[in-house]
Enzyme design. Structure first.
Site, PDB file in Angstrom:
ATOM      1  N   SER A 154       0.926  -1.259  -0.009  1.00 37.72           N
ATOM      2  CA  SER A 154      -0.028   0.029  -0.106  1.00 37.72           C
ATOM      3  C   SER A 154       0.642   1.328  -0.024  1.00 37.72           C
ATOM      4  CB  SER A 154      -1.061   0.150   1.307  1.00 37.72           C
ATOM      5  OG  SER A 154      -0.329   0.004   2.569  1.00 37.72           O
TER       6      SER A 154
ATOM      7  N   ASP B  51       6.687   2.945   6.569  1.00 39.33           N
ATOM      8  CA  ASP B  51       6.714   2.195   5.428  1.00 39.33           C
ATOM      9  C   ASP B  51       6.976   3.365   4.318  1.00 39.33           C
ATOM     10  OD1 ASP B  51       6.073   0.072   6.840  1.00 39.33           O
ATOM     11  OD2 ASP B  51       3.858   0.075   6.251  1.00 39.33           O
TER      12      ASP B  51
END
Length: 412
Positions: A145, A199
């Site tokens: 994602s 991330d």
């Protein structure tokens, strides 16, 4: 036993596939194609939102986005899985999760970046057509994602002339830090996953051939050479194929536990805990003690491993200590943070039994992936041992990746 290896697309392959999907869907050629990598975290799990240090590397596996701006505020989004039903969104009507105008599914990650950029003062933006083609394994805990968000961020940045990202070869780190925050906002508020910034930082700020020592207290970074191949080593990623989601409540509960532990201890974040024994005695519930103990000990392990990498090549006692730190990290995540699962534990145990120097789950947990630090010449042997252990336990066959520190988001 035949193994399943998840290969990365080359830059040329990714660009061609994304551009082809764009032209087939929208009937004209995109302005260009941008991409961003997934990531694997060597150590430092569930400490990003507690202000601690992490050590990710960018994977060669990337999300590619073919993009062209429009003259209106319409967003048209397509992926190989949705080519028969293109997502169409009005940029003026996008709203956070739980509000009228919320966005569901994968489109939330892309549209959310445009929303976040505007909320951060970088607008108004044009609408756009975008085609996504990604080879980052979905559900593997490898930040698929974040790769979508960061590819979208650098595409909008360049197409709209925002001037934040710089290039892959000459990145603007200060500007990329802003894009990290916008991508995180998209994931938190539009997609509804309450993650930290690890991330997105890895996807936008890592460098090829390096691990990223990230201090999540102030989001400062240090690039540390991480060339395992020259040392006869490899980092094997084991995609357990077990279902993985950060938006299902478990991740949010762990974060809430940490925030409550910090509140009871009178510190802003758990990174501020200096005396583990005193903190253990001060907390009111066993669950909070376990969560705090993992975070505080993981911060210490991560700092120690970073210093070992700075000292020199991974060999001899240095290699043994790094492996032990990785092993201790998994055991803590399994026992104190309780985010492991059968598939992760089987992968880790099998890799260790096959001679890995260290093995641990990586990512948010509850499925996803594990990593093993192995001799390069024993890569196939270790993967075979893991696959055999899965077969003996009646588990679906895992997939494997060799993690090589790769380039950040941008145009390759």
């Amino acid at each position: 036993m035949e193994l399943s290896w998840s290969a990365a697309l080359s830059a040329e392959e990714g660009r061609e596939l994304a551009a082809q999907l764009f032209e087939e869907t929208f009937g004209y050629q995109p302005q260009d194609v941008w991409s961003a990598p997934g990531r694997v975290n060597v150590i430092g799990e569930h400490v990003d939102y507690n202000g601690g240090p992490c050590l990710p590397i960018a994977l060669p596996h990337r999300a590619f986005i073919a993009y062209a701006p429009r003259e209106d505020r319409l967003l048209r989004l397509v992926s190989p899985q949705t080519r028969e039903a293109v997502d169409e969104l009005d940029l003026d009507r996008i709203a956070p999760r739980g509000c009228e105008g919320e966005v569901s599914g994968w489109a939330a990650y892309l549209s959310g970046v445009a929303w976040a950029l505007e909320k951060s003062g970088y607008g108004p933006l044009h609408g756009f057509d975008a085609a996504l083609y990604s080879c980052v394994p979905r559900g593997g805990g490898l930040s698929s994602s974040a790769a979508l968000e960061c590819a979208m961020a650098v595409a909008i940045d360049e197409a709209e002339g925002l001037g934040l990202a710089g290039s892959v070869s000459e990145p603007n780190d200060a500007g990329r830090t802003i894009l990290v925050e916008c991508a995180r906002m998209a994931e938190n508020q539009i997609a509804g996953a309450n993650t930290g910034g690890l991330d997105q930082t890895a996807s936008l700020r890592c460098l090829s051939g390096h691990a990223l020592a990230l201090d999540c207290r102030d989001m400062s970074v240090e690039h540390i050479p991480f060339d395992l191949e020259s040392q006869g080593l490899a980092l094997l990623v084991i995609d357990t194929r077990a279902a993985h989601s950060l938006a299902d409540g478990q991740y949010g509960q762990r974060r809430a536990d940490c925030e409550e532990a910090a509140r009871q201890l009178g510190v802003e974040q758990l990174v501020d805990v200096e005396d583990l024994e005193a903190a253990t005695q001060a907390l009111s519930e066993e669950r909070l003690i376990k969560r705090m103990r993992h975070v505080v000990s993981e911060i210490a392990r991560t700092r120690a491993l970073i210093e070992l990498l700075k000292e020199g090549p991974l060999e001899g006692d240095r290699l043994k200590v790094v492996g032990a730190l990785m092993n201790d990290s998994h055991d803590s995540l399994r026992d104190d943070y309780e985010v492991s699962c059968l598939e992760l534990d089987v992968a880790v145990e099998a890799a260790r039994a096959a001679g890995a120097y260290g093995a641990r789950m990586t990512g948010g947990g509850f499925g996803g992936s594990a990593i093993a630090l192995v001799d390069r010449e024993r890569l196939e042997e270790t993967a075979q041992a893991v696959a055999q252990a899965y077969s003996e336990r009646g588990l679906d066959a895992p997939a494997f990746i060799v993690a090589v520190p790769s380039a950040p988001a941008g145009k390759l």
